[in-house]
Design a protein around this motif. Structure first.
Motif, mmCIF file in Angstrom:
data_model
loop_
_atom_site.group_PDB
_atom_site.id
_atom_site.type_symbol
_atom_site.label_atom_id
_atom_site.label_comp_id
_atom_site.label_asym_id
_atom_site.label_seq_id
_atom_site.Cartn_x
_atom_site.Cartn_y
_atom_site.Cartn_z
ATOM 1 N N VAL A 90 -0.921 15.059 -19.233
ATOM 2 C CA VAL A 90 -1.893 15.201 -18.143
ATOM 3 C C VAL A 90 -2.938 14.093 -18.225
ATOM 4 O O VAL A 90 -3.306 13.485 -17.207
ATOM 5 C CB VAL A 90 -2.579 16.586 -18.189
ATOM 6 N N GLN A 91 -3.402 13.817 -19.427
ATOM 7 C CA GLN A 91 -4.408 12.763 -19.619
ATOM 8 C C GLN A 91 -3.859 11.404 -19.189
ATOM 9 O O GLN A 91 -4.564 10.622 -18.535
ATOM 10 C CB GLN A 91 -4.847 12.720 -21.082
ATOM 11 N N ASP A 92 -2.618 11.120 -19.527
ATOM 12 C CA ASP A 92 -1.980 9.853 -19.134
ATOM 13 C C ASP A 92 -1.843 9.761 -17.612
ATOM 14 O O ASP A 92 -2.077 8.704 -17.011
ATOM 15 C CB ASP A 92 -0.602 9.714 -19.780
ATOM 16 N N ALA A 93 -1.460 10.886 -16.996
ATOM 17 C CA ALA A 93 -1.295 10.905 -15.539
ATOM 18 C C ALA A 93 -2.637 10.687 -14.844
ATOM 19 O O ALA A 93 -2.729 9.928 -13.875
ATOM 20 C CB ALA A 93 -0.683 12.235 -15.102
ATOM 21 N N VAL A 94 -3.675 11.347 -15.354
ATOM 22 C CA VAL A 94 -5.017 11.195 -14.770
ATOM 23 C C VAL A 94 -5.486 9.747 -14.878
ATOM 24 O O VAL A 94 -6.057 9.188 -13.925
ATOM 25 C CB VAL A 94 -6.024 12.137 -15.472
ATOM 26 N N MET A 95 -5.236 9.127 -16.020
ATOM 27 C CA MET A 95 -5.641 7.730 -16.222
ATOM 28 C C MET A 95 -4.916 6.811 -15.232
ATOM 29 O O MET A 95 -5.535 5.932 -14.615
ATOM 30 C CB MET A 95 -5.336 7.297 -17.657
ATOM 31 N N ALA A 96 -3.614 7.026 -15.062
ATOM 32 C CA ALA A 96 -2.836 6.200 -14.137
ATOM 33 C C ALA A 96 -3.300 6.409 -12.696
ATOM 34 O O ALA A 96 -3.440 5.450 -11.923
ATOM 35 C CB ALA A 96 -1.346 6.548 -14.262
ATOM 36 N N ILE A 97 -3.571 7.656 -12.333
ATOM 37 C CA ILE A 97 -4.048 7.961 -10.978
ATOM 38 C C ILE A 97 -5.384 7.276 -10.713
ATOM 39 O O ILE A 97 -5.595 6.664 -9.650
ATOM 40 C CB ILE A 97 -4.183 9.490 -10.781
ATOM 41 N N ASN A 98 -6.295 7.354 -11.664
ATOM 42 C CA ASN A 98 -7.614 6.730 -11.498
ATOM 43 C C ASN A 98 -7.508 5.221 -11.341
ATOM 44 O O ASN A 98 -8.259 4.609 -10.563
ATOM 45 C CB ASN A 98 -8.512 7.079 -12.684
ATOM 46 N N GLU A 99 -6.582 4.606 -12.070
ATOM 47 C CA GLU A 99 -6.380 3.157 -11.952
ATOM 48 C C GLU A 99 -5.879 2.801 -10.552
ATOM 49 O O GLU A 99 -6.318 1.821 -9.947
ATOM 50 C CB GLU A 99 -5.388 2.678 -13.016
ATOM 51 N N HIS A 100 -4.951 3.611 -10.031
ATOM 52 C CA HIS A 100 -4.426 3.365 -8.680
ATOM 53 C C HIS A 100 -5.505 3.571 -7.625
ATOM 54 O O HIS A 100 -5.579 2.817 -6.648
ATOM 55 C CB HIS A 100 -3.238 4.290 -8.408
ATOM 56 N N LEU B 234 0.827 -1.205 0.000
ATOM 57 C CA LEU B 234 0.000 0.000 0.000
ATOM 58 C C LEU B 234 0.865 1.261 0.000
ATOM 59 O O LEU B 234 0.489 2.279 -0.604
ATOM 60 C CB LEU B 234 -0.937 0.006 1.199
ATOM 61 N N ALA B 235 2.008 1.185 0.647
ATOM 62 C CA ALA B 235 2.938 2.321 0.633
ATOM 63 C C ALA B 235 3.414 2.589 -0.798
ATOM 64 O O ALA B 235 3.492 3.742 -1.234
ATOM 65 C CB ALA B 235 4.142 2.032 1.535
ATOM 66 N N GLN B 236 3.697 1.519 -1.528
ATOM 67 C CA GLN B 236 4.126 1.660 -2.921
ATOM 68 C C GLN B 236 2.999 2.195 -3.799
ATOM 69 O O GLN B 236 3.243 2.963 -4.739
ATOM 70 C CB GLN B 236 4.617 0.308 -3.444
ATOM 71 N N LEU B 237 1.776 1.812 -3.487
ATOM 72 C CA LEU B 237 0.615 2.301 -4.234
ATOM 73 C C LEU B 237 0.452 3.811 -4.050
ATOM 74 O O LEU B 237 0.228 4.552 -5.015
ATOM 75 C CB LEU B 237 -0.641 1.572 -3.758
ATOM 76 N N LEU B 238 0.584 4.274 -2.812
ATOM 77 C CA LEU B 238 0.496 5.702 -2.536
ATOM 78 C C LEU B 238 1.643 6.463 -3.195
ATOM 79 O O LEU B 238 1.460 7.568 -3.700
ATOM 80 C CB LEU B 238 0.513 5.953 -1.024
ATOM 81 N N ARG B 239 2.818 5.844 -3.207
ATOM 82 C CA ARG B 239 3.972 6.472 -3.854
ATOM 83 C C ARG B 239 3.738 6.615 -5.352
ATOM 84 O O ARG B 239 4.102 7.642 -5.957
ATOM 85 C CB ARG B 239 5.222 5.634 -3.570
ATOM 86 N N ALA B 240 3.126 5.618 -5.967
ATOM 87 C CA ALA B 240 2.843 5.671 -7.406
ATOM 88 C C ALA B 240 1.884 6.817 -7.724
ATOM 89 O O ALA B 240 2.058 7.542 -8.702
ATOM 90 C CB ALA B 240 2.246 4.343 -7.874
ATOM 91 N N VAL B 241 0.867 6.988 -6.876
ATOM 92 C CA VAL B 241 -0.085 8.097 -7.066
ATOM 93 C C VAL B 241 0.633 9.427 -6.887
ATOM 94 O O VAL B 241 0.432 10.371 -7.662
ATOM 95 C CB VAL B 241 -1.258 7.995 -6.065
ATOM 96 N N GLN B 242 1.475 9.492 -5.876
ATOM 97 C CA GLN B 242 2.216 10.730 -5.590
ATOM 98 C C GLN B 242 3.082 11.138 -6.788
ATOM 99 O O GLN B 242 3.135 12.316 -7.152
ATOM 100 C CB GLN B 242 3.089 10.516 -4.352
ATOM 101 N N ASP B 243 3.745 10.189 -7.399
ATOM 102 C CA ASP B 243 4.602 10.471 -8.562
ATOM 103 C C ASP B 243 3.776 10.978 -9.738
ATOM 104 O O ASP B 243 4.181 11.919 -10.442
ATOM 105 C CB ASP B 243 5.378 9.211 -8.973
ATOM 106 N N GLN B 244 2.622 10.371 -9.952
ATOM 107 C CA GLN B 244 1.751 10.800 -11.054
ATOM 108 C C GLN B 244 1.159 12.185 -10.781
ATOM 109 O O GLN B 244 0.997 12.989 -11.706
ATOM 110 C CB GLN B 244 0.634 9.782 -11.272
ATOM 111 N N GLU B 245 0.840 12.465 -9.531
ATOM 112 C CA GLU B 245 0.315 13.781 -9.166
ATOM 113 C C GLU B 245 1.364 14.872 -9.416
ATOM 114 O O GLU B 245 1.034 15.974 -9.869
ATOM 115 C CB GLU B 245 -0.122 13.806 -7.697
ATOM 116 N N LYS B 246 2.593 14.557 -9.126
ATOM 117 C CA LYS B 246 3.691 15.507 -9.360
ATOM 118 C C LYS B 246 3.821 15.816 -10.844
ATOM 119 O O LYS B 246 3.968 16.979 -11.239
ATOM 120 C CB LYS B 246 4.995 14.919 -8.817
ATOM 121 N N GLN B 247 3.746 14.773 -11.657
ATOM 122 C CA GLN B 247 3.824 14.939 -13.106
ATOM 123 C C GLN B 247 2.623 15.737 -13.626
ATOM 124 O O GLN B 247 2.764 16.631 -14.468
ATOM 125 C CB GLN B 247 3.880 13.560 -13.778
ATOM 126 N N LYS B 248 1.457 15.428 -13.114
ATOM 127 C CA LYS B 248 0.227 16.116 -13.537
ATOM 128 C C LYS B 248 0.299 17.609 -13.224
ATOM 129 O O LYS B 248 -0.066 18.450 -14.064
ATOM 130 C CB LYS B 248 -0.978 15.487 -12.830
#
Length: 215
Positions: free
Chosen positions: A191-201, A109-123
């Motif tokens: 941005v669209q790619d980041a949003v898609m990845a965030i939604n999947e997470h 779960l820590a890795q999952l939150l980290r993945a979202v955090q990275d995508q949010e930074k990019q977005k």
């Protein structure tokens, strides 16, 4: 001889029982109350909602700025949004740290939150890029300033921007427009790619909550 073998078997059985009890004990100490995990994950989803609301506010503010040119109000809004995003990131990092701690032992779960955090930074980075590009507008559509022009009469001036239109100047302007268009499209696609990845997470987080609540 038989007594020795019997004693060895008894000793081995006792050691195996001890190892089994030890493993059970370790497992019991590693088990975490599912309610605690669910509360933390729901807290994370609440932070994501705050981020979504901040993006909506930023989008509205930028639209108002483009329409009215209110530079001061837009800068103030950007400052407020920056503070909000920084606070959200800080809280997510704290949650990530908790999931990695012995109290939770949920590195997944820590890795999952980290993945979202990275995508949010990019977005956020690409959203800022889009606004900078739109603020500047396409090279061929930018307004020119006449501050350096020579005024012969109050209503007449010699415009320094007037130049002979040639094939070379037309090509240069077209290339500048194409470069601008490509940069804008790339940022929007990012941005669209980041949003898609965030939604999947986030969907993974919701599945995890549902599974824990079903236990």
């Amino acid at each position: 001889m038989r007594r020795v073998k019997k004693r060895e078997k008894t000793q081995r059985a006792m050691e195996e029982d001890f190892e089994f009890e030890k493993k059970v004990s370790i497992k019991e100490t590693m088990e975490v109350d599912p309610t605690k995990v669910v509360l933390l994950l729901r807290g994370f989803l609440a932070i994501q909602q705050r981020r979504a609301e901040a993006y909506s506010k930023l989008k509205r503010g930028f639209s108002d700025y483009v329409a009215s040119g209110g530079e001061l109000a837009y800068k103030q809004l950007c400052s407020e949004i920056t503070v909000e995003f920084n606070d959200c990131s800080k809280k997510v990092l704290e949650m990530e740290s908790l999931f990695r701690s012995p109290d939770y032992c949920r590195v997944d779960l820590a890795q999952l939150l980290r993945a979202v955090q990275d995508q949010e930074k990019q977005k956020l980075h690409l959203t800022a890029t889009i606004q900078v590009l739109k603020k500047a507008s396409r090279p061929s559509e930018r307004l020119v300033s006449h501050e350096n022009c020579k005024y012969t009469k109050p209503t007449e001036h010699e415009c320094v921007h007037v130049q002979e239109i040639t094939e070379a100047s037309g090509t240069e302007e077209a290339e500048a427009d194409a470069e601008y268009d490509n940069a804008l499209k790339e940022a929007i696609r990012g941005v669209q790619d980041a949003v898609m990845a965030i939604n999947e997470h986030l969907e993974e987080v919701r599945y995890e909550i549902a599974a824990l609540e079903a236990e």
